[in-house]
Design a protein around this motif. Sequence first.
Motif, short mmCIF file in Angstrom:
data_model
loop_
_atom_site.label_atom_id
_atom_site.label_comp_id
_atom_site.label_asym_id
_atom_site.label_seq_id
_atom_site.Cartn_x
_atom_site.Cartn_y
_atom_site.Cartn_z
N ILE A 44 44.68 51.12 5.91
CA ILE A 44 44.08 51.70 7.12
C ILE A 44 42.73 52.33 6.80
O ILE A 44 41.71 51.98 7.39
CB ILE A 44 45.00 52.77 7.75
CG1 ILE A 44 46.39 52.21 8.04
CG2 ILE A 44 44.37 53.29 9.06
CD1 ILE A 44 47.38 53.25 8.55
N PHE A 45 42.71 53.20 5.81
CA PHE A 45 41.54 54.05 5.57
C PHE A 45 40.76 53.58 4.34
O PHE A 45 40.56 54.33 3.39
CB PHE A 45 41.99 55.50 5.41
CG PHE A 45 42.82 56.00 6.57
CD1 PHE A 45 42.31 56.00 7.86
CD2 PHE A 45 44.11 56.46 6.37
CE1 PHE A 45 43.07 56.46 8.93
CE2 PHE A 45 44.88 56.93 7.42
CZ PHE A 45 44.36 56.93 8.71
N TYR A 46 40.28 52.35 4.40
CA TYR A 46 39.56 51.77 3.26
C TYR A 46 38.05 51.78 3.44
O TYR A 46 37.31 51.48 2.51
CB TYR A 46 40.03 50.33 3.02
CG TYR A 46 39.82 49.40 4.19
CD1 TYR A 46 38.59 48.78 4.41
CD2 TYR A 46 40.85 49.15 5.09
CE1 TYR A 46 38.39 47.93 5.49
CE2 TYR A 46 40.66 48.31 6.17
CZ TYR A 46 39.44 47.70 6.37
OH TYR A 46 39.24 46.87 7.44
N HIS A 52 38.50 60.09 3.05
CA HIS A 52 38.50 61.13 4.07
C HIS A 52 37.51 60.83 5.19
O HIS A 52 37.77 61.15 6.35
CB HIS A 52 38.22 62.52 3.46
CG HIS A 52 36.96 62.61 2.67
ND1 HIS A 52 36.95 62.63 1.30
CD2 HIS A 52 35.65 62.70 3.05
CE1 HIS A 52 35.71 62.73 0.86
NE2 HIS A 52 34.90 62.77 1.91
N SER A 53 36.37 60.22 4.85
CA SER A 53 35.41 59.88 5.91
C SER A 53 35.97 58.83 6.84
O SER A 53 35.70 58.84 8.05
CB SER A 53 34.09 59.40 5.30
OG SER A 53 33.47 60.42 4.55
N CYS A 54 36.76 57.91 6.29
CA CYS A 54 37.39 56.90 7.15
C CYS A 54 38.41 57.56 8.07
O CYS A 54 38.48 57.23 9.26
CB CYS A 54 38.04 55.83 6.29
SG CYS A 54 38.45 54.33 7.22
N VAL A 55 39.18 58.50 7.53
CA VAL A 55 40.16 59.20 8.37
C VAL A 55 39.46 59.89 9.53
O VAL A 55 39.86 59.77 10.69
CB VAL A 55 40.97 60.21 7.54
CG1 VAL A 55 41.84 61.08 8.44
CG2 VAL A 55 41.84 59.49 6.51
N HIS A 56 38.39 60.65 9.23
CA HIS A 56 37.78 61.35 10.36
C HIS A 56 36.90 60.43 11.21
O HIS A 56 36.59 60.77 12.36
CB HIS A 56 37.10 62.66 9.96
CG HIS A 56 35.92 62.60 9.04
ND1 HIS A 56 34.75 61.99 9.36
CD2 HIS A 56 35.74 63.15 7.82
CE1 HIS A 56 33.88 62.17 8.37
NE2 HIS A 56 34.45 62.86 7.42
N SER A 84 45.37 48.49 12.97
CA SER A 84 45.44 49.40 11.83
C SER A 84 46.73 50.17 11.76
O SER A 84 47.35 50.28 10.70
CB SER A 84 44.25 50.38 11.87
OG SER A 84 43.02 49.71 11.87
N PHE A 85 47.17 50.75 12.89
CA PHE A 85 48.31 51.65 12.89
C PHE A 85 49.61 50.87 13.04
O PHE A 85 50.23 50.85 14.11
CB PHE A 85 48.16 52.70 13.99
CG PHE A 85 47.00 53.63 13.79
CD1 PHE A 85 46.78 54.26 12.58
CD2 PHE A 85 46.10 53.87 14.83
CE1 PHE A 85 45.70 55.12 12.39
CE2 PHE A 85 45.03 54.72 14.66
CZ PHE A 85 44.82 55.34 13.43
#
Length: 333
Positions: A44-46, A52-56, A84-85
Motif C-alpha cells: 500500500i505505502f510504497y 510515512h509520506s505515503c501514509v499521509h 490499495s485497501f
Amino acid sequence: MTPELAARFGRIALGHVTREYPHKPDHVLEADGDAYSPRTMHPIFYGSFDWHSCVHGFWLLARIRRLFPQLAETAAIDALFAQSFTSENVEVERAYIDRPSARGFERPYGWAWALMLASELSVGGSNTHAATLQPLADAFVERFRDFLPKLLYPVRAGFHANTAFALVLADRYARVAGDEAFRTLLRTRACDWFARDCAAQAWEPGGEDFLSPTLMEALAMQVLLPPEDFAPWFAAFLPDLTARQPAALFIPAQVSDRSDGKLAHLDGLNLSRAWAMRSLSPHVPSRGGKTLETSAGEHLAAAINEVSGDYMGEHWLATFALLALTGTDGAAG
C-alpha cells in the motif's frame, strides 16, 4: 480551503503515492541475502519517497474526498483506495511491523499518521476501507500503549521524532474510535512530560525543522487537557504572547534551497506553525488568540505557494498545507 485548492492538492498526492522511486526506506537488513523492494514490502505505502509520506498522502486524499466529494479527482481517489485497501495488502503491511528488527519502524511519526489515516477513513464514509485497515491501526495503538510508558523523557526535536506531534494525531484517532483508555494514556503522559513547563524560550527554528517544538507541545496540551486546566498552563507557557514573544516563534522561516530535502523542511515548519496557531487561537483569550491568528496567516502566506515544484517538497508539503487550512479534525474554511 477552496475546491480549486483541494483539487490541486489531490492531483499532487495522486502523482506521488504510487511513485515508487526515488525511495528512502526505514528498513533494517537482517542478513547478507536480505533484499528490499518498496512495493513488495509495502504493497500500500510504497510511494512518496518514504513510508510515512505515503501514509499521509493517502490521508490527504481521504480528507479531500470527504470535504469535497464533488471534485473530478474523486473517481481516481476511489479507484486507488479500492485497489490499495485490500485485506491481503493490509496483512503484508501489518506483518512487516511484526519483524523483530522493525520494533522502532517509523516510531512515532509514521505510527501517528497511520492512526490519522484510519480516523479519516472512519469519519469520511469509507467505512469499508476503515474496517480493512483496522488491523494495522490496532497494531500501532498497541505499539503506543507499550512504548509511551517506557519513554521517560519526551523528544522535543522539530522533526519526525517529536513526541507532542504524535500525541496530537493519536488523540484524533482515539476520539474518533471512542477509545477513552487510549486517550487517558495520552493525557497522562503529556502531563508527566509537559505540565511543569513554563516561560518557553522557543529556541527555534533549527535548520531542518518542519515542526515547532513549542507549538506542538502547546497543541498537545490543548487537545488533551480540559479547558479549565489548559488556560492557566498556556498562560504560564507563553506569558508574553501578546507582545509576539519569543520573537523567533512569530517570524516565518526562510528556505535557501528547495531542492535540498532537509532545508525544504522549513516550508513545512511554516505550514505546521500555521496549523498549530490556528488550532490554538480559539482557546486563547481574545488578544492572544488574535496574535496567533495573525501570525498563522503570515506563516501560511510564506509557504502555501511552495507545496509543489521540487519533489523533495512536493511529496509531503501539501499534507501540512491541508492541516493548516482544515485543522486536525477537518473542517473546511
